[in-house]
Design a protein around this motif. Structure first.
Motif, PDB file in Angstrom:
ATOM      1  N   THR A 155       0.850  -1.187   0.000  1.00  0.00           N
ATOM      2  CA  THR A 155       0.000   0.000   0.000  1.00  0.00           C
ATOM      3  C   THR A 155       0.881   1.231   0.000  1.00  0.00           C
ATOM      4  OG1 THR A 155      -1.763  -1.122   1.221  1.00  0.00           O
ATOM      5  CG2 THR A 155      -1.771   1.279   1.251  1.00  0.00           C
ATOM      6  N   SER A 157       1.374   5.004   0.798  1.00  0.00           N
ATOM      7  CA  SER A 157       0.796   5.963   1.747  1.00  0.00           C
ATOM      8  C   SER A 157       1.461   7.321   1.537  1.00  0.00           C
ATOM      9  CB  SER A 157       1.006   5.480   3.184  1.00  0.00           C
ATOM     10  OG  SER A 157       0.482   6.409   4.106  1.00  0.00           O
ATOM     11  N   SER A 166      -4.114   6.598   1.080  1.00  0.00           N
ATOM     12  CA  SER A 166      -3.635   5.218   0.954  1.00  0.00           C
ATOM     13  C   SER A 166      -4.173   4.612  -0.333  1.00  0.00           C
ATOM     14  CB  SER A 166      -4.095   4.383   2.159  1.00  0.00           C
ATOM     15  OG  SER A 166      -3.592   4.925   3.358  1.00  0.00           O
ATOM     16  N   ASP A 167      -3.303   3.854  -1.026  1.00  0.00           N
ATOM     17  CA  ASP A 167      -3.668   3.374  -2.350  1.00  0.00           C
ATOM     18  C   ASP A 167      -2.910   2.092  -2.663  1.00  0.00           C
ATOM     19  OD1 ASP A 167      -2.336   3.655  -5.386  1.00  0.00           O
ATOM     20  OD2 ASP A 167      -4.515   3.776  -5.278  1.00  0.00           O
ATOM     21  N   GLN A 189      -9.553   3.504  -7.139  1.00  0.00           N
ATOM     22  CA  GLN A 189     -10.060   4.105  -5.921  1.00  0.00           C
ATOM     23  C   GLN A 189      -8.958   4.170  -4.876  1.00  0.00           C
ATOM     24  OE1 GLN A 189     -13.257   1.375  -4.676  1.00  0.00           O
ATOM     25  NE2 GLN A 189     -11.992   0.813  -2.909  1.00  0.00           N
ATOM     26  N   SER A 191      -8.188   5.734  -0.456  1.00  0.00           N
ATOM     27  CA  SER A 191      -8.759   6.096   0.838  1.00  0.00           C
ATOM     28  C   SER A 191      -8.050   7.323   1.387  1.00  0.00           C
ATOM     29  CB  SER A 191      -8.608   4.920   1.819  1.00  0.00           C
ATOM     30  OG  SER A 191      -9.056   5.272   3.109  1.00  0.00           O
ATOM     31  N   ALA A 193      -7.674   9.588   4.890  1.00  0.00           N
ATOM     32  CA  ALA A 193      -7.916   9.594   6.330  1.00  0.00           C
ATOM     33  C   ALA A 193      -7.329  10.851   6.957  1.00  0.00           C
ATOM     34  CB  ALA A 193      -7.291   8.355   6.978  1.00  0.00           C
ATOM     35  N   THR A 199     -14.387   8.469   9.914  1.00  0.00           N
ATOM     36  CA  THR A 199     -13.951   7.294   9.160  1.00  0.00           C
ATOM     37  C   THR A 199     -13.256   7.774   7.891  1.00  0.00           C
ATOM     38  OG1 THR A 199     -16.069   7.179   7.973  1.00  0.00           O
ATOM     39  CG2 THR A 199     -15.857   5.857   9.987  1.00  0.00           C
ATOM     40  N   PRO A 200     -12.347   6.982   7.346  1.00  0.00           N
ATOM     41  CA  PRO A 200     -11.693   7.373   6.090  1.00  0.00           C
ATOM     42  C   PRO A 200     -12.714   7.551   4.972  1.00  0.00           C
ATOM     43  CG  PRO A 200     -10.508   5.573   7.137  1.00  0.00           C
ATOM     44  CD  PRO A 200     -11.800   5.719   7.885  1.00  0.00           C
ATOM     45  N   THR A 202     -13.591   7.124   1.076  1.00  0.00           N
ATOM     46  CA  THR A 202     -13.200   6.373  -0.115  1.00  0.00           C
ATOM     47  C   THR A 202     -13.554   7.189  -1.353  1.00  0.00           C
ATOM     48  OG1 THR A 202     -13.525   4.238   0.971  1.00  0.00           O
ATOM     49  CG2 THR A 202     -13.530   4.260  -1.442  1.00  0.00           C
TER      50      THR A 202
END
Length: 305
Positions: A155, A157, A166-167, A189, A191, A193, A199-200, A202
């Protein structure tokens, strides 16, 4: 003699947190022998290493952990005396954290190939850092377009302002400018945060997040417009005017500022990146502002009647 000097240097280092530190005595000791200064400098350089590796050092010395609210030089008080040599041996033997690796651009963009096959195109006047040399842990200041091939075993970051993206595989654009962060997804897609998000968030293809002064807005965008600055076009959806002006400064080379009274006005639309003040003039025309020129710079203000 050298061990005595090293121990004394450590004691002077630890004493600097005390209210009754004998600064005159310390200066006299430093000046008495060139070896004193050299020993003290070595202690100071090791100081940060001991902070970073505190837990490992304490374990090697079989000593209880110091209290949570200790003076910044606690470690030298702990290791002074007979344990000094052991502590120094531990610090020297332990691996040092790898150094950060940074890429930075001036007036032109630059594409960086990362070791996992990803690439990052840095916009002008931007900086990307691989923290401790780890190219999966990045930090961005400025703007960059990322092309990340899908890999389920890793991932990527990216720290961007107060947000962390994050991907595991997608194409997206991130821009950081002071209190504002934009993230837009061209494909796939990811995320997003932050400490103040419950919550993160999306984001999928054709969606963008704008974080501005603590507020977060998610909007739809044309996926093909993401990273449009690479082709000479800036596309916005409800962006603060101050952020648009900052982009014009970055890409067109004309210092563009905004009257604070209108800095939070929102703009949706597209601008062509021209040379000098062309983009600023176009923006002023579109939203009915006045572009005041002074030298090579432009200031956007409300029109005066």
């Amino acid at each position: 003699m050298n061990e005595d000097i090293t121990e004394r240097a450590a004691r002077w280092h630890a004493a600097q947190d005390a209210d009754d530190m004998d600064w005159d005595g310390f200066a006299t000791w430093l000046e008495a022998d060139p070896r004193h200064r050299a020993a003290f400098d070595r202690i100071a350089l090791l100081d940060d290493d001991i902070v970073v590796q505190r837990a490992t050092i304490v374990a090697h010395l079989a000593a209880p952990a110091p209290p949570r609210r200790e003076p910044r030089h606690w470690r030298w008080a702990v290791v002074a005396g007979g344990a000094m040599a052991a502590a120094l041996a531990v610090v020297v033997a332990l691996p040092r954290p790898a150094a950060d690796v940074a890429w930075q651009t001036g007036a032109t963009a630059r594409t960086i190939a990362l070791i996992d096959g990803s690439s990052a195109t840095l916009a002008p006047h931007s900086r990307l850092v691989a923290q401790h040399g780890d190219q999966t842990q990045l930090a961005l200041n400025g703007t960059a377009y990322f092309d990340v091939p899908h890999r389920a075993d890793r991932t990527l970051s990216i720290a961007a302002g107060r947000y962390r993206i994050s991907d595991i595989g997608t194409r997206f654009d991130i821009a950081v400018d002071g209190p504002t962060t934009r993230v837009a997804v061209a494909q796939g897609q990811l995320s997003v945060a932050a400490a103040d998000l419950d919550t993160p968030v999306t984001l999928v293809q054709g969606r963008a997040l704008l974080g501005h002064q603590g507020s977060v807005t998610v909007t739809s965008i044309a996926a093909e417009s993401v990273g449009g600055w690479r082709g000479g076009q800036l596309v916005y959806a409800n962006a603060p005017l101050a952020l648009v002006a900052s982009d014009i400064t970055r890409y067109a080379g004309a210092e563009t500022t905004v009257d604070p009274a209108i800095a939070n006005l929102r703009f949706s639309g597209a601008l062509k990146i021209g040379k000098g003040a062309q983009a600023a003039d176009a923006l002023a025309t579109i939203i009915g502002l006045e572009a005041r020129h002074a030298g090579d710079g432009v200031r956007l203000e409300r029109r005066r009647h």
